[in-house]
Design an enzyme around this catalytic site. Sequence first.
Site, PDB file in Angstrom:
ATOM      1  N   HIS A 267      20.699   3.504 -43.353  1.00 52.33           N
ATOM      2  CA  HIS A 267      21.468   3.066 -44.517  1.00 52.33           C
ATOM      3  C   HIS A 267      20.649   3.288 -45.794  1.00 52.33           C
ATOM      4  O   HIS A 267      19.438   3.334 -45.786  1.00 52.33           O
ATOM      5  CB  HIS A 267      21.927   1.611 -44.428  1.00 52.33           C
ATOM      6  N   GLU A 268      21.345   3.408 -46.912  1.00 53.59           N
ATOM      7  CA  GLU A 268      20.707   3.760 -48.183  1.00 53.59           C
ATOM      8  C   GLU A 268      19.567   2.825 -48.557  1.00 53.59           C
ATOM      9  O   GLU A 268      18.600   3.238 -49.153  1.00 53.59           O
ATOM     10  CB  GLU A 268      21.749   3.721 -49.310  1.00 53.59           C
TER      11      GLU A 268
ATOM     12  N   HIS B 233      16.401   4.415 -46.666  1.00 50.90           N
ATOM     13  CA  HIS B 233      15.897   5.775 -46.729  1.00 50.90           C
ATOM     14  C   HIS B 233      15.732   6.313 -48.134  1.00 50.90           C
ATOM     15  O   HIS B 233      15.218   7.397 -48.330  1.00 50.90           O
ATOM     16  CB  HIS B 233      16.699   6.725 -45.822  1.00 50.90           C
TER      17      HIS B 233
END
EC number: 3.4.11.-
Length: 873
Positions: free
Chosen positions: A355-356, A359
């Site tokens: 998920h953002e 990463h």
Amino acid sequence: MSASTPASAQQDYRLPTDVKPTHYDLTVWTDLENSKFEGIVHIDVTVNKDTSTVVLNTANLDLGEASLKTGGALETVLDVSKRELDTENERVLYSLAKPLSAGASARLSVAFKGELTGDMLGYYRSTGGKDGELRYTLTQFEPTAARRAFPCWDEPLLKATFAVTLVSRVNSVNLSNMPAISEEVYKPDTAIAEPWIAQKLSTLPDAGQWKITQFEATPPVSTYLVAYANGPFEYLESSYKSPLSGKVRPLRIYATADVIGQAQFALDIKRLVLPLYEEVFDIEYPLPKLDTLVASDFDSGVCHGELGRETLRTPRAYTDEWAQGLITGRTQAFLLDPASSSIKYKQNVAATQSHEVAHMWVFPEWKLDAEFLPSHFYRARALDAKLSSHPIEVDCPDANMINQAMLRMLASYVGEDRFLKGVSIYLKKHMYKNSVTRDLWEGIQAATGLWFDHAWIMGYPVLTVTEKEGGIHVRQDRFLETGPADPKDNETIWTLPLNLLVVDNEGKSLLNKATLLDEREKFIPLDTSKPYKLNADTTGFYAVQYSPDRLTKLGQQAAAPNSPFTLSDRIGIVCDSLALARAGYATVSSALELISVLHSEKEYLVWDAIATNLSTIVSTWWENPAVVERLNVFRRELFVPIVKRLGFEYKDSDPYDDVQLRTTAISQCAEAGDPWVLGELKSRFDHFLKTGDDSKIPSDLTSVTFRTAVQEGGQQEWEAVKRIAIKAKSPSQGLSAMQAMGASKDLKLAEATFQFIMTEARDQDTFYYAGGLMRNPATRRFLATKFKENFPAFEKRYAGNFGLIRWTETSFGGLSSDKDYEETAAFFKDKDTSKFDMALKQTLDTIRSRAAWVKRSTAELSQWLEHRGSAKL
């Protein structure tokens, strides 16, 4: 606010609240050879009010004996004297010989049997191995499919603990959310808690070939998060050390032997991001382990994903996954062959696994804060610009995406540190509990001391900027993709952080985050002779409409060497201009003029926004060859120079931006029919066709090369791509082949593709083939017709899962005329659309808005294109 559903309607689909589950002891016997399973579930319940019935969910199960015990020591046995099955509402009602009193505790026991089908719902079978020779089972319970595996209270709010026991063949692996307490091969003297298992095993000639695996009890979770699997799995293993406690936890990823080697990247991502999660949210991962199971057949992309849609989830969803322990997902979501996978595919795998929120630190070169805009932000806005939009608290994938964009705006306004502190407060308070959006708002209030109106009703506004003497006048109105809203749809006043960027006399950029627009109109003093921009960094969930002259100035200022505008600003300017043109708030020529001004842009993500928007215009006017050809000339003028500068070869030393920009530019040139680019791509595929050597097709160009080969070729090229789709060397290559099979201009090959979908394609993959047919102007109407002709078959094939949602969106979402709208609406008028009603409404909205744009802007667009062409002569 919550979705407004009448109480009477809620009673139709919600279970009675007089009995509530607290714990499940679930035992499941898996017979893979005969595609059957059976089991028993013991459910501890508390009684909220006096009742003579117990109602819970069940679907597609053969229910056996049932009993209920009550009393302090659960000694009194009550016969379940009557059972009524309600197949339409997927529930069973047990009438009790003796009523249960409020405050009592009880244990309901129900035996069950079921078939292991391949429908990717409940507890089902899948196949793997090089030739599909391996069989295994797994669960997919989201959103309400646990009832297909065992009788249960299958509603997300009814959380309980689960202790799972699996009985299976000794040469297989059992998995579940929690670690195994014990695993024992059956022997005649084995102590077994469930009498029916002992009795069944004692009668089998191969009893010694079965084993019993018991797992620890879970924390309180919703039924859709319960997961278990059985099969010939292999695994890769790693671990991480908690930065909060120092504990070391094992991490594994499971798959069949033929593909386990492609799972290392996903495992590495998981190892990197878990400590980041703990640090960001100040919460330690609560379970003893975290496993991932990669499946060949899986409907949702990943268990709680979409159509592959995984990214920074809302905090409510985050608390769920934090307590899952076993993540299940499809090959395209987790497997990666470094030699044959594009960077975009690698990003998708990383996004699915992390998920953002994580990463963006693991891969900073991907610029994921800015990449969020084209990938998620504008997709969310497009959904919320429809009249069929809904409040953000509706629990569905579309609402989840809109929530993400809302949270991004809030984080920008209060500051990331304070926002994350508020999320941490919320998560700690509601771990393993039910929550609503208001709870998150209260957590952020506790961290910031600021009060937020949590009722972002529905939709979002457009801010119209009018320059006046001494400043700007800003007005907010609801934005709709079909044009300015009627007064009845334009009553909401949003509270909006304007994030005003201005430039002072020394040329220094200043950001004002304090100004809010909390009324219909407001005058803001500023010097309009200098650069300025509302919604700095494009964090606000709204569109901004400037005059055409100001929009051109913004483009010039954005393209200047020392521009005050960030990467996200430039993406936002491009995307807002097209959204406004599409909805009739601005002219399409103003958006194209802006793009012309940005022709010297260097950043990939801005070019990606330009490419996406040009493709959207071409796709909308797909039935007007004169407009399409002139637009393609414009595309070639923009992108061919980039291809000439960057070339077709990819090197490990290439900057990330160059890799992505090269891929985008080549794809745009191919779509626009550039002879040089088409010839190069065909030549590379021809070499592969003749020699079997695909080394001349870079992994990042696999998709466009396959499409070009089928589009420009014939039967031979189509057959070659079909062979790859059936047996690819990696999921990434297979995905490219599936999509390319629909690229032919030959309707006979389109028919062959459709027949392949109907008879050979895996259920989970049919949408990729269909997407290829929809993307192809020569087969777009063919696809819509074939879906309507075969609707009964699709209804049967995708009963109960997400299939009809995707097929409806894919088959009709590319149409652009009033006639198409009327015919599509008429086709579904007498159909049961209850399971894909929202998707249908949104698709019809899309057709209507595209049709309106064509009628409104064809003359203006044609004039701009003709004038531009004449000016170059």
